[in-house]
Design a protein around this motif. Structure first.
Motif, PDB file in Angstrom:
ATOM      1  N   VAL A 232       0.871  -1.175   0.000  1.00 13.01           N
ATOM      2  CA  VAL A 232       0.000   0.000   0.000  1.00 13.01           C
ATOM      3  C   VAL A 232       0.907   1.224   0.000  1.00 13.01           C
ATOM      4  CG1 VAL A 232      -1.810   1.255   1.239  1.00 13.01           C
ATOM      5  CG2 VAL A 232      -1.775  -1.248   1.295  1.00 13.01           C
ATOM      6  N   GLU A 233       0.582   2.182  -0.851  1.00 14.40           N
ATOM      7  CA  GLU A 233       1.360   3.422  -0.895  1.00 14.40           C
ATOM      8  C   GLU A 233       0.460   4.596  -0.524  1.00 14.40           C
ATOM      9  OE1 GLU A 233       4.816   2.557  -4.191  1.00 14.40           O
ATOM     10  OE2 GLU A 233       3.129   3.815  -4.803  1.00 14.40           O
ATOM     11  N   ILE A 234       0.960   5.430   0.388  1.00 12.85           N
ATOM     12  CA  ILE A 234       0.227   6.644   0.752  1.00 12.85           C
ATOM     13  C   ILE A 234       0.853   7.791  -0.038  1.00 12.85           C
ATOM     14  CG2 ILE A 234      -0.347   8.217   2.648  1.00 12.85           C
ATOM     15  CD1 ILE A 234       0.247   5.753   4.530  1.00 12.85           C
ATOM     16  N   LEU A 235       0.025   8.481  -0.798  1.00 13.21           N
ATOM     17  CA  LEU A 235       0.527   9.599  -1.601  1.00 13.21           C
ATOM     18  C   LEU A 235       0.046  10.902  -0.955  1.00 13.21           C
ATOM     19  CD1 LEU A 235      -0.499   8.327  -5.181  1.00 13.21           C
ATOM     20  CD2 LEU A 235       1.410   7.589  -3.781  1.00 13.21           C
ATOM     21  N   PRO A 236       0.963  11.709  -0.420  1.00  9.08           N
ATOM     22  CA  PRO A 236       0.524  12.969   0.198  1.00  9.08           C
ATOM     23  C   PRO A 236      -0.086  13.902  -0.857  1.00  9.08           C
ATOM     24  CG  PRO A 236       2.865  12.511   0.662  1.00  9.08           C
ATOM     25  CD  PRO A 236       2.430  11.530  -0.372  1.00  9.08           C
ATOM     26  N   TYR A 237      -1.219  14.511  -0.520  1.00  4.72           N
ATOM     27  CA  TYR A 237      -1.820  15.523  -1.408  1.00  4.72           C
ATOM     28  C   TYR A 237      -0.809  16.656  -1.597  1.00  4.72           C
ATOM     29  CZ  TYR A 237      -4.560  19.686  -2.533  1.00  4.72           C
ATOM     30  OH  TYR A 237      -5.011  20.851  -3.101  1.00  4.72           O
ATOM     31  N   ARG A 238      -0.641  17.093  -2.821  1.00  5.78           N
ATOM     32  CA  ARG A 238       0.306  18.174  -3.125  1.00  5.78           C
ATOM     33  C   ARG A 238      -0.425  19.365  -3.737  1.00  5.78           C
ATOM     34  NH1 ARG A 238       3.855  16.917   0.211  1.00  5.78           N
ATOM     35  NH2 ARG A 238       5.211  15.167  -0.200  1.00  5.78           N
ATOM     36  N   ARG A 239      -0.078  20.549  -3.253  1.00  4.36           N
ATOM     37  CA  ARG A 239      -0.732  21.764  -3.751  1.00  4.36           C
ATOM     38  C   ARG A 239      -0.157  22.237  -5.087  1.00  4.36           C
ATOM     39  NH1 ARG A 239      -3.538  25.256  -0.730  1.00  4.36           N
ATOM     40  NH2 ARG A 239      -2.410  27.020  -1.602  1.00  4.36           N
ATOM     41  N   SER A 240       0.892  21.585  -5.528  1.00  3.84           N
ATOM     42  CA  SER A 240       1.550  22.065  -6.753  1.00  3.84           C
ATOM     43  C   SER A 240       0.635  21.990  -7.983  1.00  3.84           C
ATOM     44  CB  SER A 240       2.839  21.295  -6.998  1.00  3.84           C
ATOM     45  OG  SER A 240       2.609  19.922  -6.885  1.00  3.84           O
ATOM     46  N   GLY A 241      -0.400  21.140  -7.910  1.00  3.47           N
ATOM     47  CA  GLY A 241      -1.327  21.027  -9.043  1.00  3.47           C
ATOM     48  C   GLY A 241      -2.175  22.275  -9.235  1.00  3.47           C
ATOM     49  N   ILE A 242      -2.295  23.111  -8.166  1.00  2.00           N
ATOM     50  CA  ILE A 242      -3.189  24.275  -8.225  1.00  2.00           C
ATOM     51  C   ILE A 242      -2.802  25.211  -9.380  1.00  2.00           C
ATOM     52  CG2 ILE A 242      -3.970  26.340  -6.959  1.00  2.00           C
ATOM     53  CD1 ILE A 242      -3.726  24.732  -4.384  1.00  2.00           C
TER      54      ILE A 242
END
Ligand code: SF4
Length: 245
Positions: free
Chosen positions: A195-205
């Motif tokens: 299982v991989e946890i991917l931190p939400y990143r604001r760079s997509g904004i």
């Protein structure tokens, strides 16, 4: 016979995040889910973007092959690559014959005859679980939880190796009980290898701004280390291998 082609958004050579080893990653165009945290909103439109042929893919793979060692290969990501399952079948079939390791990076939102056939040529599925709670799944995507569940069950039945991936977004997917639910629901699936946890990143904004799309979650920050570790510890109670990416 006409050569098989894919409608792609972009290509990443020497990718290290989309499956094992070093990989050629093709990001396919089109995705029906429209997740609230989508990092690549420009992949969602089902428009003809850039076309790549099987021969072109083979040439790219030939160049990269010396770097693959035992683990590397090709990953079809997106967008949602299963939207182009019919075109992927002859491509993956040929690449499999040539001995390449094939990974699909998907949200499992489609299961039809083409997808079933395609899975015969896939070695590993990176499967995004958007949410384990049906109602909350529908709050963060435009898809159906049941489609995801059907896809996962089919993979399990066909003994397909899976890496389950979960984006941790504060206020939306970081509730302890929701994370526990992932463990409770899927702990007995024998083919979930990690299982991989991917931190939400604001760079997509920035992309939303460039595309002039309103983004309603600008006030949401990135998860801190404590939250990420907390999620990892919960999942470790159910799965042997859990990583934060
Ligand atoms: S499944 Fe992936 S590509 Fe599709 S909308 Fe969600 S985050 Fe974006």
């Amino acid at each position: 016979m006409q050569e098989p082609t894919l409608n792609i958004h972009s290509i990443e050579t020497f990718g290290t995040h989309e499956g094992p080893g070093i990989r050629l990653v093709l990001f396919l165009q089109g995705c029906p889910l429209k997740c609230i945290y989508c990092h690549n909103p420009d992949t969602q439109e089902i428009k003809k973007n850039q076309i790549i042929t099987l021969t072109e893919i083979q040439k790219l793979l030939e160049k990269q092959k010396p770097y693959f060692s035992k683990e590397g290969g090709i990953t079809f990501s997106g967008g949602e690559p299963l939207l182009q399952a019919k075109s992927l079948i002859p491509i993956c079939q040929e690449l499999k014959n040539q001995g390449y390791h094939i990974t699909i990076d998907t949200a499992g939102s489609i299961l039809n005859d083409s997808v079933r056939e395609l899975l015969n040529y896939v070695d590993l599925v990176l499967l995004d679980i958007k949410h384990a709670d049906k109602k909350k799944y529908q709050k963060i995507t435009k898809g159906s939880y049941q489609n995801f569940q059907n896809f996962l069950d089919y993979c399990e039945q066909k003994k397909k190796s899976i890496w389950l991936r979960y984006v941790l977004m504060p206020s939306y997917t970081d509730n302890k009980e929701d994370i526990k639910l992932i463990g409770e629901k899927f702990k007995d699936y024998s083919y979930i290898q990690r299982v991989e946890i991917l931190p939400y990143r604001r760079s997509g904004i920035e992309k939303y701004k460039q595309l002039k799309i309103d983004y309603a979650y600008e006030n949401i920050g990135e998860p801190n280390n404590k939250k990420l570790q907390e999620a990892k510890n919960i999942l470790k109670n159910y799965f042997t291998t859990v990583h934060i990416r």
